[in-house]
Motif scaffolding. Sequence first.
Motif, PDB file in Angstrom:
ATOM      1  N   LEU A 117       0.826  -1.210   0.000  1.00 48.83           N
ATOM      2  CA  LEU A 117       0.000   0.000   0.000  1.00 48.83           C
ATOM      3  C   LEU A 117       0.862   1.262   0.000  1.00 48.83           C
ATOM      4  N   VAL A 121      -3.111  -7.105  -1.383  1.00 50.27           N
ATOM      5  CA  VAL A 121      -3.155  -6.788   0.049  1.00 50.27           C
ATOM      6  C   VAL A 121      -4.118  -7.727   0.772  1.00 50.27           C
ATOM      7  N   ARG A 125     -19.580 -13.701  17.531  1.00 49.88           N
ATOM      8  CA  ARG A 125     -18.356 -14.412  17.206  1.00 49.88           C
ATOM      9  C   ARG A 125     -18.595 -15.792  16.582  1.00 49.88           C
ATOM     10  N   LEU A 182     -18.780 -13.112  10.413  1.00 50.28           N
ATOM     11  CA  LEU A 182     -18.079 -13.376   9.156  1.00 50.28           C
ATOM     12  C   LEU A 182     -18.255 -12.226   8.175  1.00 50.28           C
ATOM     13  N   MET A 237     -16.293  -9.127   9.439  1.00 53.39           N
ATOM     14  CA  MET A 237     -14.848  -9.331   9.322  1.00 53.39           C
ATOM     15  C   MET A 237     -14.415  -9.374   7.860  1.00 53.39           C
ATOM     16  N   GLN A 247     -11.747  -6.809   6.032  1.00 60.53           N
ATOM     17  CA  GLN A 247     -10.585  -7.227   5.241  1.00 60.53           C
ATOM     18  C   GLN A 247     -10.490  -6.404   3.959  1.00 60.53           C
ATOM     19  N   PHE A 248     -11.656  -6.194   3.306  1.00 61.39           N
ATOM     20  CA  PHE A 248     -11.659  -5.371   2.100  1.00 61.39           C
ATOM     21  C   PHE A 248     -11.292  -3.931   2.438  1.00 61.39           C
ATOM     22  N   ILE A 276      -9.430  -2.752   4.676  1.00 59.38           N
ATOM     23  CA  ILE A 276      -8.008  -2.553   4.916  1.00 59.38           C
ATOM     24  C   ILE A 276      -7.219  -2.633   3.615  1.00 59.38           C
ATOM     25  N   ALA A 277      -7.699  -3.495   2.711  1.00 53.03           N
ATOM     26  CA  ALA A 277      -6.936  -3.758   1.491  1.00 53.03           C
ATOM     27  C   ALA A 277      -7.094  -2.646   0.454  1.00 53.03           C
ATOM     28  N   ILE A 278      -8.155  -1.850   0.564  1.00 57.06           N
ATOM     29  CA  ILE A 278      -8.387  -0.823  -0.447  1.00 57.06           C
ATOM     30  C   ILE A 278      -7.495   0.387  -0.182  1.00 57.06           C
ATOM     31  N   PRO A 279      -6.670   0.780  -1.171  1.00 60.68           N
ATOM     32  CA  PRO A 279      -5.849   1.982  -0.975  1.00 60.68           C
ATOM     33  C   PRO A 279      -6.772   3.190  -0.912  1.00 60.68           C
ATOM     34  N   TRP A 292      -7.180   5.414  -3.988  1.00 53.92           N
ATOM     35  CA  TRP A 292      -7.962   4.782  -5.056  1.00 53.92           C
ATOM     36  C   TRP A 292      -9.451   4.873  -4.732  1.00 53.92           C
ATOM     37  N   ARG A 300     -11.799  -4.104  13.852  1.00 58.42           N
ATOM     38  CA  ARG A 300     -11.104  -5.361  14.175  1.00 58.42           C
ATOM     39  C   ARG A 300     -10.498  -5.302  15.576  1.00 58.42           C
ATOM     40  N   ARG A 328     -13.268  -5.550  18.106  1.00 51.72           N
ATOM     41  CA  ARG A 328     -13.767  -6.919  18.198  1.00 51.72           C
ATOM     42  C   ARG A 328     -12.825  -7.790  19.019  1.00 51.72           C
TER      43      ARG A 328
END
Lengths: 272, 315, 529
Positions: free
Chosen positions: A201, A249, B124, B130, B133, B137-138, B140-143, B146, B198, B201
């Motif tokens: 990133l 990522v 949980r 699910l 969470m 995950q998405f 966190i992964a997205i810059p 962008w 996260r 949680r």
Amino acid sequence: MRSGSLIFGVLLSALVVIAAGLSFLWVPFDITQLSIPDKLQTPNKLHWLGTDHFGRDILSMVMIGARTSLAVALLAVGIGFFIGVPLGLVAATRKNSIIDEVIMRTNDLIFAFPSLVIAILITALFGAGAMNAIIAIGIFNIPVFARVSRGAALSLWQKEFILAARVSGKSDLRISAEHIFPNIANLLIVQGTIQFSLGILAEAGLSYVGLGTQPPIPSWGRMLADAQTMVSFAPHLAIIPGTAIIITVLGLNLLGDGLRDLLDPRVRKSRE
Amino acid sequence: MLRYILKRAISLIISLCLASIIIFAVVEIAPGDPASFMLGINAQEDTIAALRAELGLDQDKLSRYFTWVTGMIQGDFGTSYTYRSPVAEMVTERIWVSLPLALYALLISTLIAFPAGIYAATQRGKSGDLVVMGATQFGIAIPNFWFAMILVVIFALKLRWFSAGGFVEWENGIFKSMKSLTLPAIALALPQASILSRVMRSALIETLSEDYIRTARAKGFGKRAVIWRHALRNALIPVLTIIGLQFSFLMAGAIIIEQVFFLPGLGRLVFQAITQRDLIVVESVVMLLVFAVITVNFIVDVTYAVADPRLRRRV
Amino acid sequence: MSILSVENLRLKIGTENILGGISFRLDQGRILAITGESGSGKSMTALSVIQLQPKNAKLEGEIFFDDQEITKKDEFELCKVRGAKIGMIFQEPMTALNPVKTVGDQISETIILHSTKNKKSADKETLKILERVGLSPAAEVKKRYPHELSGGQRQRVVIGIAIALKPSIIIADEPTTALDVTTQAQILVLLKKLVTEDNIAMVLITHDLAVVADMADEIAVMQNGVIVEIDETDNLFQNMKHQYTRSLFAASGHSVNLPVTEVNSDSLLTVNNVTCRYRLARTKIFSKSDYFTAVSNVSFDIKNGERVGLVGESGCGKSTLTRAILGLEPIYKGEINVDNQNILKATSRTRKNIQVVFQDPYGSFNPRHKVSTLIKEPFYLIKDSPESKNIESKIDKVLEDVGLSATDKNKYIHEFSGGQRQRIAIARALIIKPKLVIFDEAVSALDVTVRAQILDLIAELAAEYGLSYLFISHDLSVIRSITDRCLVMKDGKIIEQGSTKKILEQPQNSYTQTLINAAPKLPNFQLEL
């Protein structure tokens, strides 16, 4: 869900690694050849992911971009690991000593710096480029690894098997190498994956503002920067490199999560 | 308690001193002389020397450092090389964009993260957990830059709900200014909200496994009541740390988002200053940001002491 | 009329049967002790009664409380019963209280939850409860946070919470296991007093048979998830019907057959006026550091062939002293000599003469190494000497000596039980033939039957290897069975020393007397094995 995240993680990461590896041997089109007539094509049979404003094949650029991203992030993790872990281990052997204080306070200090600003500062002052990007990102990995390894090592030093090793006359250095490091390796692998994904990133961000990898070497951040002015009429220019970053990522994070669950005996036990 | 605060305050001051030295050193050893950079490659030697003298660059390093530091303590951040205007003035102007933006993003992030994290913790292992969470995950992964571009395409270019960039000055009404900060704040908040939920949680799950939760359950508290009355306050400690870190990140890390939205904030200021070798601006703004980070962490530490009686009475 | 009756309770976690059909009844005002070794399911029985068993556990059978089927109640109804009608006391007082709430609030919230009382009258009630559990001045204690209280005081608070609403039953799960013996005695007296005064029925879960004998009206012995024997306390001691009950009590009263050894006059270990201290966190930033003296001016020696015990409660400095003897702790004043060499400057040839066995069978081994690697580690001390030849055959020999087989050397440590691990720890200590072994609470983590075996093994091997040892323990019965001479330690000082027999029978020091009186004792009983 747990094993699911590991499988997904492995699959996504493998996809990126294979694409990057393959790009050394073969890419669909030569990206050094500009072909203006073919510019801004949407995905089609010939160009699977379309072409950019110079008519270059986007799939080929994304593949080579993967290589850049992975290399930069991996080397940055390497810097953090090889400097940070020994520092953390040393700090743990001499808990509360001057050397521990110095190491940990320096860590706190580095943490206090806004990483992105400093990375931009370094790359801008010392010249934009992959090498300086690696150093800039790597510096901020050092305290992360130092902290993780010190924390884990400290709790191990309390363990009786370490006392037993000391009774056997082994030096602190030897104990760190023989007993401490192998027992915190799992933790470091997990942390490594997380830092790796953060590195991806960060590299994308630096390249986006023009301070990371320099043209003509393709990089995902650079592709996004180029896409910005054309995004209203050619959205695929932004969507594709962005998706590549997200896949990488996401894959690494899932891999890290999965590995942690797999390697942490505490979690493993509660699953049984 | 006072002792603890005093102790933290001393370490805060030491950190600030060291930080100022490091920043000064990094900028000093960097290649590229501001004077020759400003005058271009064709400048005469003596013109450059004159400019260096005017900017105070000909003095020795140590006295320059002390001039800089003592100036800052008195609120004088020096004068910008390129704009020839006081840095303090430029910073104050910009901070009214960056600070509201950071707070706005932090507010969005917290408003999303708290319910999401608490919900996931109570569910949980079930499908609700699910979904949350997976979404984080998405997130966190997205810059974020962008994501900002995509937001602009959808909400500014296609739907035309917001403008694609720029900042509406506060004189034109709070609502309009806030509106112009909304897309950037959302773009900034998304990854932070994901991280924070996260943390929320896992902190809550960790707390819920403590022995005293079992004691509370044995007292007759229901599952929900235990969360509100016993778990949440304990779980808040790690969450606070992250909020503290995030605030500082949002102050400084907005640098790229400010580029995307053409916002005249601190990040953009420092970025421009770096590219123009306006080193005094760079030094001062970075120092200011570090000051903000260290101070926020100090406040978090003190808040800890209030939240956790074990720290409160410890010497 | 029974207040609690459990009928054929079965509990499964996954495919594993934890409880296999438990039945018992308990009448108002009586104490039922459930005892057994770890893994027998006694704690799970306790948790099931208040329906706080783990989420993934499957429960069958019936539990009647006050003629109501508890397992059929929903969460809302259960919450009304818990705390109000069934009180619960847990093992670990250090973690059982919420660290960020005052103890007063933790008691009064129970009262507010189950009654119509407002905060003010609940606070008044709380003061009375604190007085009842022996925490005074109550008004002062009420405002304290858990970390400001000692373990015993915290357990009193937990008891206060349990009795706050005058419940019909209290379930106490190992309530004194984490406490020192003198504190344990006080807590047991308090518990007995409270249940008698309020006519409360109590289920007491404990592994300690002496405590059981002391407290219970009725005893249930559990093994592998079933009650193998249940009877009135007096009846049980007169006539144990089940073989397991007998072996359990036999092991608990086990006396080790100490072989006669020769003690010669050479001092193996001499501890000379040793003081160890720690720097405390500074109270003021510019003040001088304060020190905590963990070991204060201690002197004693151990001669070749001696078997010495060191007894003391937690915090008395025995762990620091142990570490100092092993050369792992800086010594502030005085010196410790092994074989007439200062331990801190000793050559590895000398250090080889002193080895150690620790308490925790789980933390004592690097989980990543094979048993052979683990037990040959001490050879590092004499790595260049001829003695470190034929290591493999020495490993085989020592493994067999401690009652394991030579093939065990290729296994990893997680494949062994707690008792087997302690055997491996002993093997590691013995493999380089030391003269002195320090046993640091080496049997404290073990169940009684395993403990008896390990003690026998230590006695036997010490004679065979010609060892002296220093056995550190908080447990007088262990010291009694395995040592000839003992030292009693309190607040960093040795307050009494002499022959074990004499000290235990005619203690001179008042603290030693308290210690011995506080230790719960098994009544005399007949065993027909």
